[in-house]
Design a protein around this motif. Structure first.
Motif, PDB file in Angstrom:
ATOM      1  N   VAL A  43      21.812  29.784  20.831  1.00  0.00           N
ATOM      2  CA  VAL A  43      21.061  30.599  21.777  1.00  0.00           C
ATOM      3  C   VAL A  43      21.478  30.325  23.225  1.00  0.00           C
ATOM      4  CG1 VAL A  43      19.128  29.030  22.221  1.00  0.00           C
ATOM      5  CG2 VAL A  43      18.727  31.499  22.174  1.00  0.00           C
ATOM      6  N   GLN A  44      22.138  29.199  23.451  1.00  0.00           N
ATOM      7  CA  GLN A  44      22.575  28.855  24.809  1.00  0.00           C
ATOM      8  C   GLN A  44      23.911  29.487  25.170  1.00  0.00           C
ATOM      9  OE1 GLN A  44      22.603  24.572  24.847  1.00  0.00           O
ATOM     10  NE2 GLN A  44      20.444  24.412  24.233  1.00  0.00           N
ATOM     11  N   ASP A  45      24.571  30.094  24.208  1.00  0.00           N
ATOM     12  CA  ASP A  45      25.877  30.705  24.448  1.00  0.00           C
ATOM     13  C   ASP A  45      25.739  32.229  24.443  1.00  0.00           C
ATOM     14  OD1 ASP A  45      28.517  31.647  24.356  1.00  0.00           O
ATOM     15  OD2 ASP A  45      29.208  29.864  23.281  1.00  0.00           O
ATOM     16  N   GLU A  46      25.641  32.834  25.622  1.00  0.00           N
ATOM     17  CA  GLU A  46      25.444  34.271  25.739  1.00  0.00           C
ATOM     18  C   GLU A  46      26.601  35.057  25.137  1.00  0.00           C
ATOM     19  OE1 GLU A  46      22.796  35.819  26.939  1.00  0.00           O
ATOM     20  OE2 GLU A  46      21.708  33.992  27.484  1.00  0.00           O
ATOM     21  N   VAL A  47      27.816  34.549  25.338  1.00  0.00           N
ATOM     22  CA  VAL A  47      28.999  35.262  24.833  1.00  0.00           C
ATOM     23  C   VAL A  47      29.010  35.277  23.313  1.00  0.00           C
ATOM     24  CG1 VAL A  47      31.528  35.262  24.752  1.00  0.00           C
ATOM     25  CG2 VAL A  47      30.345  34.729  26.903  1.00  0.00           C
ATOM     26  N   GLU A  48      28.732  34.125  22.704  1.00  0.00           N
ATOM     27  CA  GLU A  48      28.740  34.052  21.243  1.00  0.00           C
ATOM     28  C   GLU A  48      27.674  34.970  20.645  1.00  0.00           C
ATOM     29  OE1 GLU A  48      28.670  30.728  17.627  1.00  0.00           O
ATOM     30  OE2 GLU A  48      28.448  30.110  19.715  1.00  0.00           O
ATOM     31  N   MET A  49      26.495  35.014  21.272  1.00  0.00           N
ATOM     32  CA  MET A  49      25.448  35.903  20.771  1.00  0.00           C
ATOM     33  C   MET A  49      25.862  37.362  20.891  1.00  0.00           C
ATOM     34  SD  MET A  49      21.727  34.310  21.773  1.00  0.00           S
ATOM     35  CE  MET A  49      22.029  34.324  23.537  1.00  0.00           C
ATOM     36  N   GLN A  50      26.501  37.715  21.981  1.00  0.00           N
ATOM     37  CA  GLN A  50      26.948  39.095  22.166  1.00  0.00           C
ATOM     38  C   GLN A  50      27.992  39.477  21.121  1.00  0.00           C
ATOM     39  OE1 GLN A  50      25.905  41.545  24.769  1.00  0.00           O
ATOM     40  NE2 GLN A  50      26.757  42.614  22.994  1.00  0.00           N
ATOM     41  N   LEU A  51      28.957  38.574  20.893  1.00  0.00           N
ATOM     42  CA  LEU A  51      30.001  38.850  19.897  1.00  0.00           C
ATOM     43  C   LEU A  51      29.415  38.953  18.491  1.00  0.00           C
ATOM     44  CD1 LEU A  51      32.835  36.477  21.194  1.00  0.00           C
ATOM     45  CD2 LEU A  51      32.757  38.975  21.345  1.00  0.00           C
ATOM     46  N   LEU A  52      28.453  38.080  18.193  1.00  0.00           N
ATOM     47  CA  LEU A  52      27.822  38.112  16.869  1.00  0.00           C
ATOM     48  C   LEU A  52      27.047  39.410  16.686  1.00  0.00           C
ATOM     49  CD1 LEU A  52      27.261  36.643  14.230  1.00  0.00           C
ATOM     50  CD2 LEU A  52      25.318  35.507  15.333  1.00  0.00           C
ATOM     51  N   GLY A  53      26.335  39.835  17.726  1.00  0.00           N
ATOM     52  CA  GLY A  53      25.614  41.095  17.653  1.00  0.00           C
ATOM     53  C   GLY A  53      26.536  42.273  17.443  1.00  0.00           C
ATOM     54  N   ASN A  54      27.645  42.284  18.152  1.00  0.00           N
ATOM     55  CA  ASN A  54      28.623  43.370  17.988  1.00  0.00           C
ATOM     56  C   ASN A  54      29.169  43.402  16.564  1.00  0.00           C
ATOM     57  OD1 ASN A  54      28.275  43.942  20.684  1.00  0.00           O
ATOM     58  ND2 ASN A  54      30.144  42.898  21.358  1.00  0.00           N
ATOM     59  N   LEU A  55      29.388  42.223  15.984  1.00  0.00           N
ATOM     60  CA  LEU A  55      29.985  42.151  14.647  1.00  0.00           C
ATOM     61  C   LEU A  55      29.037  42.678  13.577  1.00  0.00           C
ATOM     62  CD1 LEU A  55      32.308  41.199  12.804  1.00  0.00           C
ATOM     63  CD2 LEU A  55      31.203  38.945  12.752  1.00  0.00           C
ATOM     64  N   ILE A  56      27.763  42.329  13.667  1.00  0.00           N
ATOM     65  CA  ILE A  56      26.820  42.718  12.613  1.00  0.00           C
ATOM     66  C   ILE A  56      26.023  43.970  12.969  1.00  0.00           C
ATOM     67  CG2 ILE A  56      26.605  40.368  11.767  1.00  0.00           C
ATOM     68  CD1 ILE A  56      24.025  40.064  13.251  1.00  0.00           C
ATOM     69  N   GLY A  57      26.287  44.542  14.143  1.00  0.00           N
ATOM     70  CA  GLY A  57      25.594  45.777  14.523  1.00  0.00           C
ATOM     71  C   GLY A  57      24.165  45.557  14.933  1.00  0.00           C
ATOM     72  N   PRO A  99      21.612  44.410  18.447  1.00  0.00           N
ATOM     73  CA  PRO A  99      21.558  44.120  19.880  1.00  0.00           C
ATOM     74  C   PRO A  99      21.501  42.610  20.138  1.00  0.00           C
ATOM     75  CG  PRO A  99      19.992  45.834  19.310  1.00  0.00           C
ATOM     76  CD  PRO A  99      20.505  45.282  18.026  1.00  0.00           C
ATOM     77  N   LYS A 100      22.107  42.190  21.257  1.00  0.00           N
ATOM     78  CA  LYS A 100      22.129  40.764  21.571  1.00  0.00           C
ATOM     79  C   LYS A 100      20.718  40.189  21.662  1.00  0.00           C
ATOM     80  CE  LYS A 100      22.741  39.003  25.655  1.00  0.00           C
ATOM     81  NZ  LYS A 100      23.288  38.593  26.966  1.00  0.00           N
ATOM     82  N   MET A 101      19.789  40.949  22.238  1.00  0.00           N
ATOM     83  CA  MET A 101      18.423  40.452  22.370  1.00  0.00           C
ATOM     84  C   MET A 101      17.787  40.213  21.010  1.00  0.00           C
ATOM     85  SD  MET A 101      16.165  39.333  24.326  1.00  0.00           S
ATOM     86  CE  MET A 101      16.973  39.781  25.864  1.00  0.00           C
ATOM     87  N   ALA A 102      18.112  41.066  20.035  1.00  0.00           N
ATOM     88  CA  ALA A 102      17.585  40.875  18.682  1.00  0.00           C
ATOM     89  C   ALA A 102      18.175  39.612  18.053  1.00  0.00           C
ATOM     90  CB  ALA A 102      17.886  42.092  17.818  1.00  0.00           C
ATOM     91  N   VAL A 103      19.467  39.376  18.290  1.00  0.00           N
ATOM     92  CA  VAL A 103      20.103  38.151  17.798  1.00  0.00           C
ATOM     93  C   VAL A 103      19.426  36.927  18.410  1.00  0.00           C
ATOM     94  CG1 VAL A 103      22.243  36.813  17.756  1.00  0.00           C
ATOM     95  CG2 VAL A 103      22.314  39.291  17.395  1.00  0.00           C
ATOM     96  N   LYS A 104      19.144  37.011  19.704  1.00  0.00           N
ATOM     97  CA  LYS A 104      18.504  35.893  20.403  1.00  0.00           C
ATOM     98  C   LYS A 104      17.128  35.601  19.817  1.00  0.00           C
ATOM     99  CE  LYS A 104      17.272  34.244  25.016  1.00  0.00           C
ATOM    100  NZ  LYS A 104      17.253  34.543  26.462  1.00  0.00           N
ATOM    101  N   ARG A 105      16.347  36.654  19.568  1.00  0.00           N
ATOM    102  CA  ARG A 105      15.017  36.449  18.998  1.00  0.00           C
ATOM    103  C   ARG A 105      15.096  35.806  17.622  1.00  0.00           C
ATOM    104  NH1 ARG A 105      13.749  41.670  21.165  1.00  0.00           N
ATOM    105  NH2 ARG A 105      14.051  42.579  19.095  1.00  0.00           N
ATOM    106  N   LYS A 106      16.083  36.218  16.826  1.00  0.00           N
ATOM    107  CA  LYS A 106      16.240  35.631  15.491  1.00  0.00           C
ATOM    108  C   LYS A 106      16.552  34.140  15.585  1.00  0.00           C
ATOM    109  CE  LYS A 106      16.186  39.433  12.776  1.00  0.00           C
ATOM    110  NZ  LYS A 106      15.355  39.628  11.567  1.00  0.00           N
ATOM    111  N   ILE A 107      17.429  33.768  16.530  1.00  0.00           N
ATOM    112  CA  ILE A 107      17.833  32.370  16.648  1.00  0.00           C
ATOM    113  C   ILE A 107      16.710  31.533  17.241  1.00  0.00           C
ATOM    114  CG2 ILE A 107      19.522  30.799  17.680  1.00  0.00           C
ATOM    115  CD1 ILE A 107      21.532  33.078  17.646  1.00  0.00           C
TER     116      ILE A 107
END
Length: 676
Positions: free
Chosen positions: A133-147, A149-157
């Protein structure tokens, strides 16, 4: 470093500091005076306080102080090393280890023949460590890969409901492409991994959805209940657990849930996982076997949905829902239970989306999550007339030889309160038996009038309650409704805003009640149980959907459902025979077009239609039957909302289910039957 060593070092430093201060400043305040001429010093007070004596006194005090400190240190060291060593060792160990829970697969749900209705399937799940959750870039890339939003990825983590050191689930059922990409780019997705977990799977699609129910994340109410429960068998839940939320999944949660496993990990001061230690394997939940027969269930659902569609398109535009049930009258086993409209339990796997939930709860969906078989409440219409007949005979309002003349219009309470029979031309001379067969309303208006003026004005209600109306059947499914048997007290308390005359029980209330109209409400299951009792001569077995719990080893059962009699409705055998003959007559004598659908069966059938007037243009149609009529084994019932007369839709659904039970499909063309 050990906490004990740290404490000793700190205390030693304090002691050295105190000695140093004493040596540097302890002699700063002289008690001697000197004359200006430099003469020898003279004691100010004239007492013996020489320099040597004062120094010895202070040195002795220092010795005592230092000795006390050392004694305290040694005493504390002794207690820490010997008396409390186990406690401190446990604290030290707890500081460097954490326990992560491991979910257990839920038990399967099978039909009576072993057909899997619900099982578990493997699911590829993307999970991440908490520090991602501390790595904004990694969260953005992960969100792009699985379709996502980055904010949704952040909430999950950020969701720590599974434990601070647990991997956080980001997405379930990811594609092989996502798995391969993450595996090929570990330097991009540090802290991200792909786990294989289990998800609920429905190999028969939507079959028996209302009976099976669905699973979802544990609610706050369920969490609180698990913490407050004193039962040894109660399951202790944690936030984020997947539990049963409806149907069998909810009713038998304690059997299906299983026991979680545990994984011990070593962590550093920041809580990061360093390595893994011992583990306890998760234990799967038990498999359960239902009384349902998937073949009969499929026939019930297909026929119900087909006839709802047919009626909706053929003059009953408000026909959207209904229910059908088949049960063994000898033990209460439910062989089929269908409710329409239905839903797909799979939409709840992994958490229902807001779009799916909005669709399920929209007005246009017509409440697909409601199990109308046990929770739907309707006026019973003419299906109640056999029970009204028992009431009349039991309380002396009529006898087996009573006759009535039906002209099509009844004025028993005066010409200003006349009521029509459903057959406006009249039925002519009727008896109680033919009153059931031809569903003559005038026969039952007379019974209602008789009770209104009798010494037992609640005889109808008492008889209905004796047969199970107005109370739950006790089926092992959640959310069963009780229905309603109205009486004078209920009406007075219910219509509080009306005047006293309107709140009082009137003769018209009796004539409505006796034919299943007005304020009475029943569930399809209640009426089915009542007819099961008629079929068996008064014995009503408690309906149930659980047949047994499978043993962990082998093909046997560890627990079999214990059948029980729910109630016994005692009636004179001659009364039973009269009602039975009347119900056989409904099927074979009331209407030739109705009879042809049953004369093509090898067994004789007894049954009753019903058409309940509601606020919609078309009545709600009923048909309930049991077979074989001379030695009953099965009872089958159907209700269709705003579908028209019972013989126009519900009758055909019951015939299709009987056809599945006896492998004798209906070969007659659907032409419609009587109006009631």
């Amino acid at each position: 470093m050990s906490p004990i060593i740290v404490i000793i070092i700190v205390l030693a430093v304090i002691l050295v500091a105190l000695i140093a201060v004493f040596l540097l400043f302890g002699r700063g305040g002289s008690r001697f005076t000197f004359d200006i001429g430099g003469a020898a010093p003279t004691a100010a007070g004239g007492s013996d306080m020489s320099t040597e004596t004062g120094f010895k006194t202070r040195l002795f005090g220092l010795d005592v102080f230092a000795g006390s400190i050392i004694a305290v240190l040694l005493g504390k060291l002794w207690t820490m090393q010997l008396v409390s060593s186990d406690e401190y060792s446990a604290q030290a160990e707890s500081n460097r280890t954490r326990t992560i829970s491991v979910d257990a697969p839920r038990g399967r749900i099978l039909d009576r023949n072993g057909v899997e209705l619900v099982n578990n399937r493997a699911s590829l799940t993307v999970a991440a460590k908490s520090d991602v959750v501390q790595d904004e870039v990694e969260m953005q890339l992960l969100g792009n890969l699985i379709g996502m939003p980055k904010m949704a990825v952040k909430r999950k983590i950020e969701d720590s409901s599974g434990g601070a050191q647990s991997l956080r689930t980001v997405a379930v059922d990811v594609s092989r492409r996502v798995v391969a990409y993450i595996g090929e780019h570990p330097y991009v997705f540090e802290g991200v991994s792909v786990e294989q977990k289990t998800q609920r799977h429905y190999p028969q699609g939507n079959l028996a959805a209302h009976v099976l129910g669905y699973v979802g994340t544990v609610s706050s109410e369920q969490l609180d209940a698990s913490k407050k429960s004193d039962s040894e068998a109660a399951i202790s839940y944690s936030s984020g657990d997947i539990v049963g939320q409806a149907g069998v999944e909810y009713q038998y949660e304690s059997v299906l849930q299983g026991v979680k496993g545990e994984q011990t990990v070593y962590v550093d001061a920041s809580g990061a996982v360093l390595s893994y230690s011992g583990s306890v394997e998760a234990r799967s939940g038990s498999d359960i076997v239902l009384t349902l027969d998937s073949k009969i269930q499929s026939a019930a659902e297909e026929s119900l949905q087909s006839w709802i569609k047919e009626r909706h398109e053929s003059g009953a535009p408000d026909c959207y829902g209904g229910a059908a049930i088949a049960m063994d009258v000898t033990n209460g086993e439910v062989l089929a239970m269908a409710s329409a409209p239905t839903f797909s339990p799979s939409v709840f796997v992994g958490g229902v989306s807001s779009d799916d939930w909005n669709q399920l709860s929209s007005e246009s969906a017509h409440n697909p999550l409601l199990n109308r078989a046990v929770s739907g409440q309707y006026p019973s219409a003419s299906t109640i007339k056999p029970l009204s007949t028992f009431a009349a005979l039991d309380y002396g309002i009529a006898n087996t030889g009573s006759t009535y003349n039906c002209t099509g219009y009844w004025t028993g309470f005066g010409s200003g309160f006349g009521q029509y029979c459903w057959q406006r031309s009249g039925h002519g001379l009727m008896t109680l038996q033919t009153g059931i067969t031809f569903s003559c309303d005038v026969v039952f208006y007379e019974i209602g009038k008789g009770f209104f003026y009798s010494d037992t004005p609640n005889g109808l209600q008492d008889t209905f309650r004796k047969w199970g109306l107005g109370s739950k059947s006790g089926i092992d499914l959640p959310a069963e409704a009780s229905g309603r048997v109205p009486d004078a007290d209920w009406k007075w308390n219910y219509f509080t805003s009306s005047d006293d005359t309107a709140r009082s029980w009137q003769g018209g209330d009796n004539t409505n009640l006796v034919i299943g109209q007005g304020d009475i409400l029943v569930t399809p299951l209640q009426m089915l149980c009542a007819y099961a009792g008629i079929a068996t001569g008064g014995t009503i077995w408690r309906p149930h959907v659980l047949k047994g719990v499978k043993a962990a080893v082998g093909d046997g059962s560890s627990v079999d459902y214990k059948t029980e009699v729910a109630r016994t409705a005692d009636e004179d055998s001659s009364y039973m025979d009269l009602v039975h003959r009347g119900l056989v007559g409904v099927v074979y004598e009331e209407s030739e077009s109705q009879a042809v659908h049953f004369t093509n069966m090898s067994v004789k059938v007894a049954g009753k239609t019903g058409s309940a007037q509601t606020s919609t243009e078309q009545p709600t149609g009923w048909f309930i039957a049991y077979a074989p009529a001379d030695d009953p084994k099965y009872v089958v019932g159907c209700v269709m909302e705003s579908s028209g007369f019972g013989s126009e839709g519900a009758l055909y659904v019951v015939r299709d289910i009987l056809g599945a039970l006896y492998d004798q499909p209906d070969t007659a063309a659907a032409t419609g039957g009587s109006a009631d």
